[in-house]
Structures are given as structure tokens and as C-alpha cells.
Write an enzyme that holds these catalytic residues in place. Structure first.
Site, PDB file in Angstrom:
ATOM      1  N   TYR A 115       0.942  -1.307  -0.229  1.00 33.81           N
ATOM      2  CA  TYR A 115       0.239   0.324   0.336  1.00 33.81           C
ATOM      3  C   TYR A 115       0.878   1.346  -0.595  1.00 33.81           C
ATOM      4  O   TYR A 115       0.708   2.623  -0.326  1.00 33.81           O
ATOM      5  CB  TYR A 115      -1.041  -0.049   1.521  1.00 33.81           C
ATOM      6  CG  TYR A 115      -2.213  -1.074   0.544  1.00 33.81           C
ATOM      7  CD1 TYR A 115      -2.023  -1.880   0.793  1.00 33.81           C
ATOM      8  CD2 TYR A 115      -3.827   0.109   1.476  1.00 33.81           C
ATOM      9  CE1 TYR A 115      -3.719  -2.455   0.960  1.00 33.81           C
ATOM     10  CE2 TYR A 115      -4.767  -0.517   0.782  1.00 33.81           C
ATOM     11  CZ  TYR A 115      -4.212  -1.645   0.831  1.00 33.81           C
ATOM     12  OH  TYR A 115      -5.891  -2.635   0.220  1.00 33.81           O
ATOM     13  N   LYS A 172       2.491 -15.043   3.032  1.00 28.44           N
ATOM     14  CA  LYS A 172       2.965 -15.617   1.260  1.00 28.44           C
ATOM     15  C   LYS A 172       4.538 -16.174   1.444  1.00 28.44           C
ATOM     16  O   LYS A 172       5.082 -15.915   0.475  1.00 28.44           O
ATOM     17  CB  LYS A 172       2.688 -15.415   0.260  1.00 28.44           C
ATOM     18  CG  LYS A 172       2.636 -16.480  -1.382  1.00 28.44           C
ATOM     19  CD  LYS A 172       1.935 -16.946  -1.342  1.00 28.44           C
ATOM     20  CE  LYS A 172       1.601 -17.665  -2.118  1.00 28.44           C
ATOM     21  NZ  LYS A 172       0.966 -18.908  -2.174  1.00 28.44           N
ATOM     22  N   ASP A 217      -3.293 -18.218   0.528  1.00 28.38           N
ATOM     23  CA  ASP A 217      -4.325 -18.992  -0.413  1.00 28.38           C
ATOM     24  C   ASP A 217      -5.059 -19.988   0.592  1.00 28.38           C
ATOM     25  O   ASP A 217      -6.038 -20.760   0.514  1.00 28.38           O
ATOM     26  CB  ASP A 217      -3.566 -19.728  -1.699  1.00 28.38           C
ATOM     27  CG  ASP A 217      -2.589 -20.315  -2.062  1.00 28.38           C
ATOM     28  OD1 ASP A 217      -1.662 -20.411  -0.376  1.00 28.38           O
ATOM     29  OD2 ASP A 217      -1.746 -21.190  -1.809  1.00 28.38           O
ATOM     30  N   ASP A 241      -6.288  -6.916   3.828  1.00 29.85           N
ATOM     31  CA  ASP A 241      -7.602  -6.597   2.753  1.00 29.85           C
ATOM     32  C   ASP A 241      -8.722  -6.968   2.525  1.00 29.85           C
ATOM     33  O   ASP A 241     -10.162  -6.856   2.914  1.00 29.85           O
ATOM     34  CB  ASP A 241      -7.258  -5.319   1.833  1.00 29.85           C
ATOM     35  CG  ASP A 241      -7.936  -4.229   0.978  1.00 29.85           C
ATOM     36  OD1 ASP A 241      -9.391  -3.987   2.105  1.00 29.85           O
ATOM     37  OD2 ASP A 241      -8.300  -4.435   0.029  1.00 29.85           O
ATOM     38  N   ASP A 249     -12.104  -8.391   4.033  1.00 32.52           N
ATOM     39  CA  ASP A 249     -13.610  -8.762   3.420  1.00 32.52           C
ATOM     40  C   ASP A 249     -13.955 -10.603   3.460  1.00 32.52           C
ATOM     41  O   ASP A 249     -15.507 -10.496   3.963  1.00 32.52           O
ATOM     42  CB  ASP A 249     -13.463  -8.177   2.207  1.00 32.52           C
ATOM     43  CG  ASP A 249     -13.805  -7.127   1.542  1.00 32.52           C
ATOM     44  OD1 ASP A 249     -13.705  -6.202   3.307  1.00 32.52           O
ATOM     45  OD2 ASP A 249     -14.465  -6.333   0.679  1.00 32.52           O
TER      46      ASP A 249
END
Ligand code: IPM
Ligand code: MG
Length: 359
Positions: free
Chosen positions: A141, A192, A225, A249, A253
Site C-alpha cells: 500500500y 506467503k 491461499d 484487506d 472482507d
């Protein structure tokens, strides 16, 4: 001593839901349950329209002077074609950065009254209580270099940089471990690390903090994942999930929809000094101005402010109980409407919460 709260209603439904939060705060004030001073400032598209920037300097100054900031939402279709530098979202990222609120708490809890609102089977989601801790001040970001430029051969190239320093990881990890300690003492760190070196550093730093300072908290690691898949497959396995800005983020959601209603979920963004509280839903331009938006996530964000900034968990619990009561009474805004329930608008929902506060 009175504390100061800055109100940033923002765009779209932000204005409408903030009005309901203020009703709740006014009631608490008249009952002597809080002693707060309010100011208001511009953020987002409305700030761009009025003064040409989504984050006016005055807003930053006032935010830094305040004990807490309450934010509605920013953004809308009319600003989507603007240059990135002046888009409403840039105002939101800018205020997070200016306040250095690096620890974003996004609780995903199922309200029993709404358990069948989720698209997943009730037996999968009932009873979930996940706290997503999202790092909020760094990562792709904010990392440099960034931008779109033209290569010597004429092709364009777009670059964003995943960036983390050890201190940035340490400070959010400490917060997350501390929160896990007050819950079920289980922390799952999501990265990751099999592909991205920056998140291998993340994993190593989180592990070291856990071993050195929080040996009583059970730490596990998961690739992002797999975490996305596990959230759908068996969400009850999670207590606290700690992750990077970008992964947080996305996963927050996803976690919110396990509860069936993004319109119900609040958030807290904490730094070492100030704190910012906002619902996790957006500005919903399609329903803005119609008086039908759900104010409960905004009102529950006020509850988080009482818990995390004002040190008044009793008032936080009172607000949360009032929300439960209006749901028990069958009141629903359009986004959470169910057969046989009473559909109400934004203002009626806010007033019902205020009435329930005194019960
Ligand atoms: C959020 C939002 C923001 C983010 C956008 C509006 C910039 O999606 O708070 O989750 O990406 O952080
Ligand atoms: Mg988001």
C-alpha cells in the site's frame, strides 16, 4: 477529564450513519456516561469538492490533536476518474498514515439473530468469533517504488512494492499476541513465505516475538491461499488471524461475509497515540441519501472506541447489548431484512438503539 473525538462523516452513506452514531453519543453524554468534546472535519470526495484535496491539512492537524477519530466512509463514482493522488481513497490511506495507526482490528462475529443471513450453511458459521488483525501502515500500500512508467522500448510498466521492516512487523505482532492472550490464546499468522521474501521475514519476526514474549499463546502459520480456503471450509478453527496490509484487506472482507452482513461489522485502527474507528463497509453510493443504510456497524465502531480508547468497556458492552436488543425486537434495515421482520430506515434504527440503551 474530557476527551476529544474528531468526526469525519465522509461521503455517501457516511453522513447518514454518522448522524446515528452521534445520537448514541449524545444520549450517553446526557446520562453522564461519557465526557467527550466533538469536532468535525472533511475527508474524502467531499473534501476534494470543497477544498481540492481529499485530505486537507486541517483534518490531519485535528486528527492528531484528538484522542480518537470516528470515520463514516469515503468514495463514490463521481470521483473514480480523478488522478490517484486526489482520489477519496487516498484521503483514507493518508489519514491512516498520518496517525500511524498500524494495527487494524476487524472482528468477524456472527449475530445469532442473523445466522441464516450468511451464504454458508449455519452449522459452518454459527458461533464464529474471529479477530482479524491487519497491519495497516506499510506493505504494498505504501512501498516505494510505485507507479506506472514507460520503458525505453515504449511498453508501459506498473510497479508496486511489498515492503516490511522488522520494527513494523514487531509492533503489530505484539498487539496481535496481546489480543490473543485475552481471548483463546491462539494466533494464526498469514503470509506467503513460500514465494515472497518480505513475508518470509514476516514469518520469522512473528515467530521470534512469540517465542520471546508470548510463549503462552499458540502460534501457527498459514499461507494466504490456504487461509482463504480454510476460512470458508472451517472458519471456527480461527481465533486471532494476524496478517499483512494487503492480505488483511482481502481476508477481512471474506471473513465479514461469513457473518452474512458486512453492514454489521465495525473496526478499530490503533496506533501508539491516536486511534481511528470506522465501519468496514464502504460509502455505498447506490443507496446514499435514501435513508435506508444500516447504521449498526458505525454504532458498533463507537462501542470499539469506548473499549479501546476510552477504557470504558462497560459502555461498550451497553452499546453492544442495545444492538442485540433491537435485532431481538425484529428490527432490520434493508441489507439484513429477513421474512417476518420489520423493515426500518437508518434514522429509525439509530433511534431504536438509543431507546434500547436505557433498558
Ligand atoms: C478497507 C478498504 C480500503 C483499503 C480502501 C477503500 C482504500 O478496502 O478499508 O478495507 O484497501 O484499505
Ligand atoms: Mg477493504
Amino acid at each position: 477529564m474530557s476527551k476529544s473525538v474528531l468526526l469525519l462523516p465522509g461521503d455517501g452513506i457516511g453522513q447518514e450513519i454518522m448522524a446515528e452514531a452521534v445520537k448514541v453519543l449524545d444520549w450517553l453524554g446526557t446520562q453522564g456516561m461519557c465526557d467527550l468534546k466533538f469536532r468535525e472535519a472533511l475527508l474524502g470526495g467531499c473534501a476534494y469538492d470543497q477544498v481540492g484535496t481529499p485530505l486537507p491539512e486541517e483534518t490531519v492537524t485535528r486528527a492528531l490533536e484528538s484522542d480518537a477519530v470516528l470515520l463514516g466512509a469515503v468514495g463514490g463514482v463521481q470521483w473514480e476518474s480523478l488522478d490517484y493522488a486526489v482520489r477519496p481513497e487516498r484521503g483514507l490511506l493518508g489519514i491512516r498514515k498520518a496517525m500511524d495507526v498500524y494495527c487494524n482490528l476487524r472482528p468477524a462475529q456472527v449475530f445469532p439473530q442473523l445466522a441464516d443471513a450468511s451464504t454458508l450453511k449455519p452449522e459452518v458459521v454459527s458461533g464464529i468469533d474471529i479477530m482479524v488483525v491487519r497491519e495497516l501502515s506499510s506493505d504494498i500500500y505504501f512501498g516505494q517504488p510505485r507507479g506506472v512508467s514507460t520503458l525505453p522500448d515504449g511498453r508501459q510498466v506498473g510497479i508496486n512494492t511489498l515492503y516490511y521492516t522488522t520494527d513494523e512487523i514487531e509492533r503489530v505482532a505484539r498487539r496481535a499476541f496481546g489480543i490473543a492472550r485475552l481471548r483463546q490464546k491462539r494466533l494464526c499468522s498469514v503470509d506467503k513465505a513460500n514465494v515472497l521474501e518480505a513475508t518470509e521475514l514476516w514469518r520469522n519476526v512473528v515467530t521470534a516475538i512469540g517465542q520471546a514474549e508470548f510463549p503462552d499463546v499458540a502460534l501457527s502459520h498459514m499461507y494466504v491461499d490456504n487461509a482463504a480456503m480454510q476460512l470458508i471450509r472451517n472458519p471456527r478453527q480461527f481465533d486471532v488471524m494476524l496478517t499483512t496490509n494487503m492480505f488483511g484487506d482481502i481476508l477481512s472482507d471474506e471473513a465479514s461475509m461469513l457473518t452474512g452482513s458486512i453492514g454489521m461489522l465495525p473496526s478499530a485502527s490503533l496506533g501508539d497515540r491516536g486511534a481511528l474507528y470506522e465501519p468496514i463497509h464502504g460509502s455505498a453510493p447506490d443507496i446514499a441519501g435514501k435513508g435506508i443504510a444500516n447504521p449498526l456497524a458505525m454504532i458498533l465502531s463507537v462501542a470499539m472506541m469506548f473499549r479501546y480508547t476510552l477504557g470504558q468497556s462497560d459502555v461498550a458492552a451497553r452499546i453492544e447489548r442495545a444492538v442485540q436488543r433491537v435485532l431481538d425486537a425484529g428490527l432490520r434495515t434493508a441489507d439484513i431484512m429477513q421474512p417476518g421482520k420489520e423493515k426500518v430506515g437508518t434514522a429509525a434504527m439509530g433511534s431504536a438503539v438509543v431507546a434500547a440503551l436505557g433498558e
